[in-house]
Design a protein around this motif. Structure first.
Motif, PDB file in Angstrom:
ATOM      1  N   PHE A 167       0.782  -1.185   0.011  1.00 38.05           N
ATOM      2  CA  PHE A 167       0.096  -0.003  -0.163  1.00 38.05           C
ATOM      3  C   PHE A 167       1.101   1.052   0.079  1.00 38.05           C
ATOM      4  O   PHE A 167       0.730   2.148  -0.849  1.00 38.05           O
ATOM      5  CB  PHE A 167      -0.896   0.042   1.270  1.00 38.05           C
ATOM      6  N   TYR A 168       1.801   1.416   0.795  1.00 38.31           N
ATOM      7  CA  TYR A 168       2.903   2.285   0.879  1.00 38.31           C
ATOM      8  C   TYR A 168       3.529   2.732  -0.322  1.00 38.31           C
ATOM      9  O   TYR A 168       3.689   3.665  -1.021  1.00 38.31           O
ATOM     10  CB  TYR A 168       3.782   2.400   2.099  1.00 38.31           C
ATOM     11  N   ASN A 169       4.112   1.586  -0.835  1.00 36.87           N
ATOM     12  CA  ASN A 169       5.240   1.484  -1.905  1.00 36.87           C
ATOM     13  C   ASN A 169       4.486   1.927  -2.862  1.00 36.87           C
ATOM     14  O   ASN A 169       4.965   2.659  -3.990  1.00 36.87           O
ATOM     15  CB  ASN A 169       5.793   0.063  -2.045  1.00 36.87           C
ATOM     16  N   LEU A 170       3.177   1.419  -3.115  1.00 31.96           N
ATOM     17  CA  LEU A 170       2.381   1.920  -4.602  1.00 31.96           C
ATOM     18  C   LEU A 170       2.014   3.073  -4.413  1.00 31.96           C
ATOM     19  O   LEU A 170       2.123   3.922  -5.545  1.00 31.96           O
ATOM     20  CB  LEU A 170       1.212   0.895  -4.519  1.00 31.96           C
ATOM     21  N   ASN A 171       1.807   3.771  -3.369  1.00 29.27           N
ATOM     22  CA  ASN A 171       1.400   5.161  -3.301  1.00 29.27           C
ATOM     23  C   ASN A 171       2.713   6.022  -3.676  1.00 29.27           C
ATOM     24  O   ASN A 171       2.533   7.108  -4.614  1.00 29.27           O
ATOM     25  CB  ASN A 171       1.003   5.561  -2.068  1.00 29.27           C
ATOM     26  N   MET A 172       3.871   5.581  -3.059  1.00 26.63           N
ATOM     27  CA  MET A 172       5.049   6.384  -3.453  1.00 26.63           C
ATOM     28  C   MET A 172       5.228   6.083  -5.063  1.00 26.63           C
ATOM     29  O   MET A 172       5.779   7.341  -5.647  1.00 26.63           O
ATOM     30  CB  MET A 172       6.168   5.763  -2.639  1.00 26.63           C
ATOM     31  N   LEU A 173       5.298   5.034  -5.547  1.00 25.88           N
ATOM     32  CA  LEU A 173       5.493   4.568  -7.073  1.00 25.88           C
ATOM     33  C   LEU A 173       4.569   5.644  -7.934  1.00 25.88           C
ATOM     34  O   LEU A 173       5.276   6.138  -8.903  1.00 25.88           O
ATOM     35  CB  LEU A 173       5.353   3.319  -7.401  1.00 25.88           C
ATOM     36  N   LEU A 174       3.367   5.556  -7.600  1.00 28.72           N
ATOM     37  CA  LEU A 174       2.661   6.474  -8.408  1.00 28.72           C
ATOM     38  C   LEU A 174       2.851   8.058  -8.386  1.00 28.72           C
ATOM     39  O   LEU A 174       2.539   8.741  -9.343  1.00 28.72           O
ATOM     40  CB  LEU A 174       1.002   6.080  -8.277  1.00 28.72           C
ATOM     41  N   LEU A 175       3.065   8.270  -7.167  1.00 28.37           N
ATOM     42  CA  LEU A 175       3.362   9.898  -6.818  1.00 28.37           C
ATOM     43  C   LEU A 175       4.723  10.170  -7.778  1.00 28.37           C
ATOM     44  O   LEU A 175       4.555  11.137  -8.385  1.00 28.37           O
ATOM     45  CB  LEU A 175       3.591  10.214  -5.515  1.00 28.37           C
ATOM     46  N   LYS A 176       5.700   9.351  -7.734  1.00 28.33           N
ATOM     47  CA  LYS A 176       6.963   9.595  -8.282  1.00 28.33           C
ATOM     48  C   LYS A 176       7.178   9.547  -9.922  1.00 28.33           C
ATOM     49  O   LYS A 176       7.532  10.270 -10.658  1.00 28.33           O
ATOM     50  CB  LYS A 176       8.018   8.907  -7.663  1.00 28.33           C
TER      51      LYS A 176
END
Length: 454
Positions: A167-176
């Motif tokens: 959940f955390y990593n996917l948010n960061m990946l999509l944001l970046k």
């Protein structure tokens, strides 16, 4: 075309350990609830009516969806059972089938749609690197179309979220890497900084991209927000705090002089996604410079009693006639003082009667509280007064629960129980003689011009 959403829980129920008080479909991805991605896909696919099937009724989710007018579609809410497959679901909801094509979205996943983005000074479209999303795919067919052709009218990526770390990593990946290709909330105030509506960003705050800020967010001076951070709706970030690689849920207060990296912040909880630990901090963690844990001095009590008497006199002129005309219904609220004594104070309840509306507009409900202040039972300005049956979940977070005749939350108008809790934390840290006067004055202004009906 019609659509059916079978909103079942994740197979491994990973969300219950961290988000047991909210539906997994309301978890934010890039500041938007996951259920909103379902709605966006249905709209892009051409669905005009959507049936949302819930295993567990969730009031917040149902309220968010409403009737579907925000997406220009109609939404119905139904129930589903654990273990239902597509065939059994369609059979149980045959009333929804009218012979048109049916778009079926099965279970918990993230349906991610991309928009076309052109290169500068070129007609060529930029293509996102979809290989980065491969770790979030498991080959399951989550979306199907029941029609003669069976061909989906609009393509999207079906991404799985199987743990707090994903959940955390996917948010960061999509944001970046994908924010240019996704339908983002708000508007871009600068490159890779997306801003919602009605925000208060104090001069001296630094916004570092990529960054998402929701609606009704308050960011104080000296704050460094970002890079790689998402701040949810109605959050407060106090002075000189640094957020980097952080997800802040809505309605969260973050105190001063903190440095937070690679964390998820939700209310009074902080989650480390890498190790999977969820910790709760009481308000002294956020406001330790103010909350010393000591009882008020005798001088402060005398000052508040005198001030309360001065405020009480003009209110009595209008309060006395209501003794004969009739007052709003009331209840006694019990709470413990900092010295350990249990006291009661009368709390008037709002109704829709015109007479009672003016009772609150003139702040006459403050009369019993001001008398309590004069007797040393409560503070002049302090925490929100909550009935014990409503605030037990929150009162445990206060090191000292000290309700006041006037509150910061009351000066802002009607607030939910959780909003009041966040407002109390914010007020405690910035409490000064000047802010107390501002709270009292703003309360009268807000009461006179605001809605005081039930």
């Amino acid at each position: 075309m019609r659509a059916i959403l079978n909103c079942s829980a994740p197979d491994n129920h990973w969300d219950q350990e961290y988000f047991d008080t909210m539906s997994v479909y309301m978890l934010p991805v890039l500041g938007k609830p996951i259920i909103e991605y379902y709605m966006e896909y249905c709209v892009l696919a051409g669905a005009k009516s959507v049936l949302v099937l819930l295993q567990d009724y969730d009031e917040e989710l149902v309220k968010f969806l409403g009737a579907g007018t925000k997406w220009g579609i109609s939404i119905e809410i139904g129930t589903a059972s654990a273990g239902d497959n597509k065939d059994s679901t369609l059979k149980k909801n045959s009333h929804f089938l009218d012979g048109s094509e049916i778009l079926f979205l099965d279970g918990f996943f993230l349906p991610l749609c991309f928009k076309a983005v052109q290169e500068e000074n070129s007609s060529e479209n930029i293509v996102p690197d979809l290989s980065l999303l491969q770790p979030y795919k498991d080959g399951l067919q989550r979306i199907s179309l029941i029609s003669e052709t069976g061909n989906l009218p609009y393509s999207c990526e079906s991404l799985e979220i199987r743990s707090i770390l994903e959940f955390y990593n996917l948010n960061m990946l999509l944001l970046k890497s994908f924010n240019r290709f996704i339908f983002m909330r708000g508007y871009a105030v600068q490159s890779d900084v997306f801003m919602g509506m009605n925000n208060a960003i104090t001069r001296g705050a630094n916004l570092n991209p990529p960054l998402i800020i929701g609606d009704n967010v308050h960011i104080e001076a000296g704050v460094k927000a970002g890079p790689n951070s998402i701040i949810g709706d109605t959050a407060i970030v106090d002075k000189s705090t640094h957020l980097e690689d952080v997800i802040v849920f809505g309605k969260t207060y973050i105190g001063t002089d903190l440095e937070l990296k690679k964390k998820i912040l939700m209310g009074q909880y902080i989650i480390d996604p890498e190790v999977g630990v969820k910790l709760m901090f009481c308000d002294s963690f956020f406001t330790s410079p103010v909350d010393t844990g000591s009882a008020k001095t005798v001088f402060a009590r005398i000052y508040e009693s005198i001030f309360a008497f001065v405020l009480l006199l003009p209110l009595l002129v209008f309060y006395i006639p209501f003794l004969f005309l009739g007052r709003p219904p009331s209840k006694m609220v019990k709470f413990a003082t900092p010295l350990g004594a249990v006291v009661s104070v009368k709390k008037y309840l709002r109704t829709s009667k015109l007479r009672n509306i003016w009772f609150f507009k003139m702040s006459l409900d403050k009369v019993p509280r001001l008398i309590a202040v004069m007797l040393g039972k409560m503070s002049l300005v302090g925490d929100s007064l909550q009935p014990s049956e409503d605030d037990g979940e929150f009162r445990m977070h206060y090191k000292i629960y000290s309700p006041g005749a006037y509150t910061y939350a009351d000066s802002l108008g009607k607030r939910t129980t959780y909003d009041k809790f966040i407002d109390d934390l914010y007020y405690r840290h910035g409490k000064t003689f000047k802010t107390d006067l501002q709270v009292i004055l703003r309360t009268y202004i807000t009461r006179i011009f605001g809605d005081q009906s039930k």
